[in-house]
Scaffold this motif. Structure first.
Motif, PDB file in Angstrom:
ATOM      1  N   HIS A  94     -12.239  -0.417   4.405  1.00 39.22           N
ATOM      2  CA  HIS A  94     -11.709   0.449   3.342  1.00 39.22           C
ATOM      3  C   HIS A  94     -12.656   1.615   3.097  1.00 39.22           C
ATOM      4  O   HIS A  94     -13.723   1.698   3.704  1.00 39.22           O
ATOM      5  CB  HIS A  94     -11.454  -0.343   2.058  1.00 39.22           C
ATOM      6  N   HIS A  96     -14.663   2.732   0.722  1.00 40.97           N
ATOM      7  CA  HIS A  96     -15.930   2.758  -0.036  1.00 40.97           C
ATOM      8  C   HIS A  96     -17.113   2.942   0.922  1.00 40.97           C
ATOM      9  O   HIS A  96     -17.229   2.243   1.923  1.00 40.97           O
ATOM     10  CB  HIS A  96     -16.087   1.476  -0.867  1.00 40.97           C
ATOM     11  N   HIS A  99     -19.468   0.721   3.256  1.00 41.51           N
ATOM     12  CA  HIS A  99     -18.871   0.001   4.392  1.00 41.51           C
ATOM     13  C   HIS A  99     -18.776   0.808   5.686  1.00 41.51           C
ATOM     14  O   HIS A  99     -18.508   0.246   6.733  1.00 41.51           O
ATOM     15  CB  HIS A  99     -17.463  -0.500   4.018  1.00 41.51           C
ATOM     16  N   HIS A 182      -7.942  -3.754  -3.736  1.00 35.84           N
ATOM     17  CA  HIS A 182      -9.306  -3.323  -4.095  1.00 35.84           C
ATOM     18  C   HIS A 182      -9.368  -1.797  -4.104  1.00 35.84           C
ATOM     19  O   HIS A 182     -10.058  -1.179  -4.909  1.00 35.84           O
ATOM     20  CB  HIS A 182     -10.297  -3.920  -3.092  1.00 35.84           C
ATOM     21  N   ASP A 201     -13.346  -5.948   1.045  1.00 34.75           N
ATOM     22  CA  ASP A 201     -13.605  -6.156  -0.387  1.00 34.75           C
ATOM     23  C   ASP A 201     -12.400  -6.695  -1.160  1.00 34.75           C
ATOM     24  O   ASP A 201     -12.399  -6.693  -2.395  1.00 34.75           O
ATOM     25  CB  ASP A 201     -14.106  -4.858  -1.032  1.00 34.75           C
TER      26      ASP A 201
END
Ligand SMILES: [Zn+2]
Length: 312
Positions: A94, A96, A99, A182, A201
């Motif tokens: 994802h 963020h 990551h 998330h 996540d």
């Protein structure tokens, strides 16, 4: 004296941030570098996230490349001690930044980058890219740790249509399970032969989740679908628990929160009092409670205020 000073300066500038990475074998052919159950700090260099790799016959597949270029480089060096293999694919779960900021290192090595729609839309696409100094990680970690980090576009985007590919003998199944959980695009990676699933996540362990970009209803739905895979190994975005029951901690936290907030809404509790009414004391001593719990309750309240129950 002058010679000594110069020598000292040279040594300091050569000294890169040391992430002290050592891979942990989770199950046959699957390894992870575990992040700490903390916020991003200068001291941890963003090493608060899990970065994992799957060993196939001829190459590695990395799932989440970690918080910086130098982290990814050090992870790659540690992987070479397990087996001398190239990294041919990197999957980003994802958008963020803890990551995926290691993606530029693997791109240089010739890896193919796969990730979610939101990465393509808000981080780097064919005609658009944010700058390395615009990320959250870059504001916190040292220059040393962030050195060399670039933003690179994906080679392949995966969304709610299932994507499947084979590397060596191992099948990789990728999918976004729900529209918002998330974040607005979270991918899971399922390895049917290994009965293993990487949740990104969508699931946290050893610490509380952060719900700032997500949906409590969507996240609970995603966890329900993850459980239906009936995997023997569940590897989460943060935290070291990897057994069949690895979803239970967050499932309990979010379903209790949902129940308590809906009750409070029924009783007419307003936004200004909701964090006092839903302290969830049981989690008080858990990692990140101080930093995240109140914010999670406020985010869940805003969503649940408009919620009208499960659709049939
Ligand atoms: Zn995240």
């Amino acid at each position: 004296m002058r010679g000594l000073g110069l020598l000292f300066l040279t040594l300091v500038s050569l000294e890169a941030f040391d992430y002290q990475l050592s891979p942990v074998k989770v199950t046959e052919d699957i390894y992870c570098f575990w992040g700490k159950p903390e916020m991003i700090t200068k001291e941890n260099g963003g090493n608060m996230v899990n970065s994992c790799f799957v060993k196939t016959e001829d190459s590695y597949v990395v799932i989440d490349s970690g918080p910086t270029y130098s982290y990814a480089k050090q992870a790659y060096e540690a992987m070479q001690k397990v087996a001398s293999l190239p990294v041919n694919y990197v999957i980003t779960t994802h958008a963020h930044d803890d990551h995926w900021l290691g993606n530029s290192f693997y791109k240089q090595q010739g890896a193919l980058l796969i990730g979610p729609r939101e990465y393509e839309q808000s981080i780097a696409g064919k005609t658009y890219s944010i700058k390395p100094e615009e990320t959250r990680i870059s504001q916190i970690v040292s220059k040393d740790a962030y050195e060399g980090t670039q933003i690179v576009a994906l080679d392949k985007v995966v969304d709610q249509n299932l994507s499947r590919f084979k590397v060596g003998d191992i099948d990789f199944v990728l999918k976004q399970l729900v529209p918002k959980a998330h974040t607005i695009s979270d991918l899971i990676v399922y390895l049917p032969q290994k009965k293993a699933i990487f949740t990104g996540d969508l699931v946290f362990n050893d610490r509380l989740t952060s719900m700032r970009d997500g949906s409590i209803i969507g996240n609970l739905k995603a966890i329900e679908i993850i459980d239906e895979f009936d995997a023997d190994t569940i590897i989460t975005g943060h935290g070291t628990r990897t057994d069949k029951h690895a979803t239970e901690y967050q499932k309990a936290y979010q379903s209790q929160m949902k129940e308590k907030i809906l009750e409070a809404i029924d009783e007419g509790v307003g936004l200004e009092n909701i964090t006092k009414v839903v302290p969830m004391e049981k989690y008080k001593n858990d990692a990140m409670y101080e930093e995240l719990h109140k914010r999670n309750v406020l985010d869940a309240y805003s969503e649940l205020e408009m919620y009208e129950g499960e659709e049939e």
